[in-house]
Design a protein around this motif. Structure first.
Motif, mmCIF file in Angstrom:
data_model
loop_
_atom_site.group_PDB
_atom_site.id
_atom_site.type_symbol
_atom_site.label_atom_id
_atom_site.label_comp_id
_atom_site.label_asym_id
_atom_site.label_seq_id
_atom_site.Cartn_x
_atom_site.Cartn_y
_atom_site.Cartn_z
ATOM 1 N N ASP A 89 0.639 -7.575 4.199
ATOM 2 C CA ASP A 89 0.501 -6.526 3.027
ATOM 3 C C ASP A 89 -0.970 -6.272 2.847
ATOM 4 O O ASP A 89 -1.867 -6.957 3.187
ATOM 5 N N PRO A 90 -1.256 -5.329 1.926
ATOM 6 C CA PRO A 90 -2.913 -4.854 1.743
ATOM 7 C C PRO A 90 -3.447 -5.832 1.041
ATOM 8 O O PRO A 90 -4.686 -5.945 1.669
ATOM 9 N N VAL A 91 -3.120 -6.599 0.168
ATOM 10 C CA VAL A 91 -3.937 -7.511 -0.379
ATOM 11 C C VAL A 91 -4.319 -8.690 0.885
ATOM 12 O O VAL A 91 -5.293 -9.078 1.107
ATOM 13 N N ARG A 92 -3.515 -9.375 1.738
ATOM 14 C CA ARG A 92 -3.654 -10.188 2.676
ATOM 15 C C ARG A 92 -4.532 -9.505 3.750
ATOM 16 O O ARG A 92 -5.392 -10.333 4.331
ATOM 17 N N THR A 93 -4.324 -8.326 4.049
ATOM 18 C CA THR A 93 -5.213 -7.499 5.069
ATOM 19 C C THR A 93 -6.717 -7.518 4.429
ATOM 20 O O THR A 93 -7.524 -8.070 5.375
ATOM 21 N N SER A 94 -6.864 -7.569 3.184
ATOM 22 C CA SER A 94 -8.237 -7.579 2.585
ATOM 23 C C SER A 94 -8.741 -8.857 2.842
ATOM 24 O O SER A 94 -9.905 -9.229 3.036
ATOM 25 N N LEU A 95 -7.829 -9.971 2.335
ATOM 26 C CA LEU A 95 -8.249 -11.396 2.359
ATOM 27 C C LEU A 95 -8.725 -11.685 3.899
ATOM 28 O O LEU A 95 -9.727 -12.317 4.082
ATOM 29 N N LEU A 96 -7.939 -11.276 4.823
ATOM 30 C CA LEU A 96 -8.066 -11.436 6.279
ATOM 31 C C LEU A 96 -9.414 -10.895 6.671
ATOM 32 O O LEU A 96 -10.248 -11.506 7.114
ATOM 33 N N GLY A 97 -9.632 -9.646 6.276
ATOM 34 C CA GLY A 97 -10.750 -9.138 6.509
ATOM 35 C C GLY A 97 -12.171 -9.691 6.084
ATOM 36 O O GLY A 97 -13.068 -10.010 6.580
ATOM 37 N N ASP A 98 -12.015 -10.301 4.537
ATOM 38 C CA ASP A 98 -13.115 -11.076 4.115
ATOM 39 C C ASP A 98 -13.193 -12.411 4.962
ATOM 40 O O ASP A 98 -14.671 -12.766 5.257
ATOM 41 N N LEU A 99 -12.262 -12.821 5.558
ATOM 42 C CA LEU A 99 -12.520 -14.057 6.416
ATOM 43 C C LEU A 99 -13.049 -13.967 7.515
ATOM 44 O O LEU A 99 -13.862 -14.468 7.975
ATOM 45 N N LEU A 100 -12.680 -12.774 8.283
ATOM 46 C CA LEU A 100 -13.218 -12.458 9.430
ATOM 47 C C LEU A 100 -14.853 -12.190 9.359
ATOM 48 O O LEU A 100 -15.542 -12.602 10.129
ATOM 49 N N ASP A 137 -4.462 -7.555 11.406
ATOM 50 C CA ASP A 137 -3.528 -7.146 9.990
ATOM 51 C C ASP A 137 -2.131 -6.710 10.328
ATOM 52 O O ASP A 137 -1.397 -6.584 9.464
ATOM 53 N N SER A 138 -1.538 -6.641 11.559
ATOM 54 C CA SER A 138 -0.263 -6.327 11.628
ATOM 55 C C SER A 138 0.666 -7.471 10.911
ATOM 56 O O SER A 138 0.743 -8.607 10.892
ATOM 57 N N GLY A 139 1.395 -6.530 10.286
ATOM 58 C CA GLY A 139 2.615 -7.439 9.455
ATOM 59 C C GLY A 139 2.148 -8.010 8.092
ATOM 60 O O GLY A 139 3.030 -8.373 7.504
#
Length: 388
Positions: A308-319, A304-306
């Motif tokens: 924003d909160p929305v893209r962090t959440s989207l990345l979490g869904d992807l993981l 999640d480094s670097g």
């Protein structure tokens, strides 16, 4: 047959008949497992091509005993056998680790597609408790008394980490507490000053250099910034491990790379250079590269480094989605508490070079430890200070 055992058999039959490519990955377990529900036996042959249900009297390498309620939950993709085994709610016999590697895949096939991410939840409420030692056969990664210093800085101070097989395990803690150093020990880039690192029961200290290099084929790494080669386009970056470690023809490499890029939403970006990508796209390309060898363990260092909160959440869904699709064990290092809440099945809290507390996610979020409660709540009052 009981209603629950019939439901489980029918659900397993439907899952194996799915057109999803995930069915093929069930064969990676190379074993057979029998679900024992009362007096009923349901045997799944994961060493066949394609995997199939067996006759009732066919022997299996692994036996897992389920109550009728547990069988019904599993048929609906709502029961994580990994968590149930760790909690001692389910008993198993045989080389259960092999099955735990693919349990997330099977649960994804059993759960309706719209509930695939929600199926990672469904945890029963439990009281907070002390860190429990887990049986070695349930562990993907373990460290014992790990010490590491850099000059006068004693980073790892007798760290005992246990990561169960088949889960998304988050190593959570404040910055500078040794999380990334831990990952470097797991992949053999650093050797401890004292203590041991074990991967699926095998000590790294007993391995030769060639054995450690071979082990790295079984471990995919997603680095903080994607760590893409700046002089290669996205396609060649993702293809690099296949060209380095296999003799696959380019046509096969093209199929694998294209599939992984589709998985992470970069199907049309193979010809782009890393400098043309956003931070989130570089991370997704790094995730695709970590998956091409179909490793049993994925390590994600501050994904999640670097972001924003929305893209962090989207990345979490992807993981979560990729773990459910590919199975195995995923270890995510972060200090981001919302991300940990979103993705974690299991959490180890690292502070001052030691695992302060470890357990299933709901147990950690119910912790009574002053440090853990302060860190999870982002409270300024407590043992963690600017100087700690």
């Amino acid at each position: 047959r009981s209603h629950a055992s019939r439901a489980l058999r029918e659900a397993l039959r439907d899952a194996l008949a799915s057109p999803s490519a995930a069915v093929r990955r069930l064969r990676h377990a190379r074993t057979s497992v029998c679900f024992v529900v009362g007096e009923d036996r349901i045997t799944l042959l994961l060493d066949r091509s394609p995997p199939q249900l067996a006759d009732d009297d066919e022997p299996a390498q692994i036996e897992i005993e389920l109550s009728h309620a547990q069988a019904q939950e599993y048929a609906e993709g709502r029961l994580s056998l990994v968590e149930a085994l760790v909690r001692g709610e389910v008993s198993a016999h045989g080389p259960v680790r092999r099955f735990m590697e693919v349990d997330p895949i099977l649960r994804r096939l059993l759960a309706p597609a719209r509930d695939a991410v929600a199926a990672q939840g469904g945890r029963a409420d439990v009281a907070a408790g002390e860190t429990r030692a887990m049986p070695v056969e349930l562990l993907a990664i373990e460290t014992r008394g790990l010490h590491k210093s850099f000059g006068s800085a004693h980073i790892m101070q007798g760290c005992d980490l246990q990561v169960p097989e088949g889960v998304i395990s988050v190593i959570l803690g404040p910055s500078g507490t040794g999380k990334s150093v831990m990952l470097q020990h797991i992949i053999g880039l650093l050797r401890p000053d004292a203590g041991d690192v074990l991967i699926r029961g095998n000590k790294l200290s007993d391995m030769s250099r060639s054995e450690i290099l071979g082990l790295r084929r079984e471990i995919g790494v997603m680095f903080q910034d994607g760590a893409l080669f700046s002089n290669m386009n996205v396609y060649d970056n993702v293809a690099f491990p296949l060209r380095q470690h296999t003799n696959l023809p380019e046509a096969k490499i093209e199929r694998v790379v294209s599939a992984r890029l589709r998985d992470v939403g970069l199907a049309g970006s193979g010809g782009r250079m890393p400098g043309e990508l956003s931070g989130g796209m570089r991370k997704r390309a790094g995730l695709a590269r970590s998956l091409v060898l179909e490793p049993g363990i994925i390590l994600c260092d501050e994904p999640d480094s670097g972001l924003d909160p929305v893209r962090t959440s989207l990345l979490g869904d992807l993981l979560v989605e990729q773990h459910a699709e590919h199975g195995g064990t995923m270890v995510v290092v972060t200090h981001n508490v919302p991300l940990a809440r979103q993705i974690a099945d299991h959490i180890s809290v690292l502070w001052q070079g030691k695992v302060l507390e470890s357990g299933l996610a709901d147990e950690i979020f119910a912790s009574r430890s002053p440090f853990v409660r302060q860190f999870l709540a982002s409270d300024t009052t407590g043992p963690l200070t600017m100087d700690a």
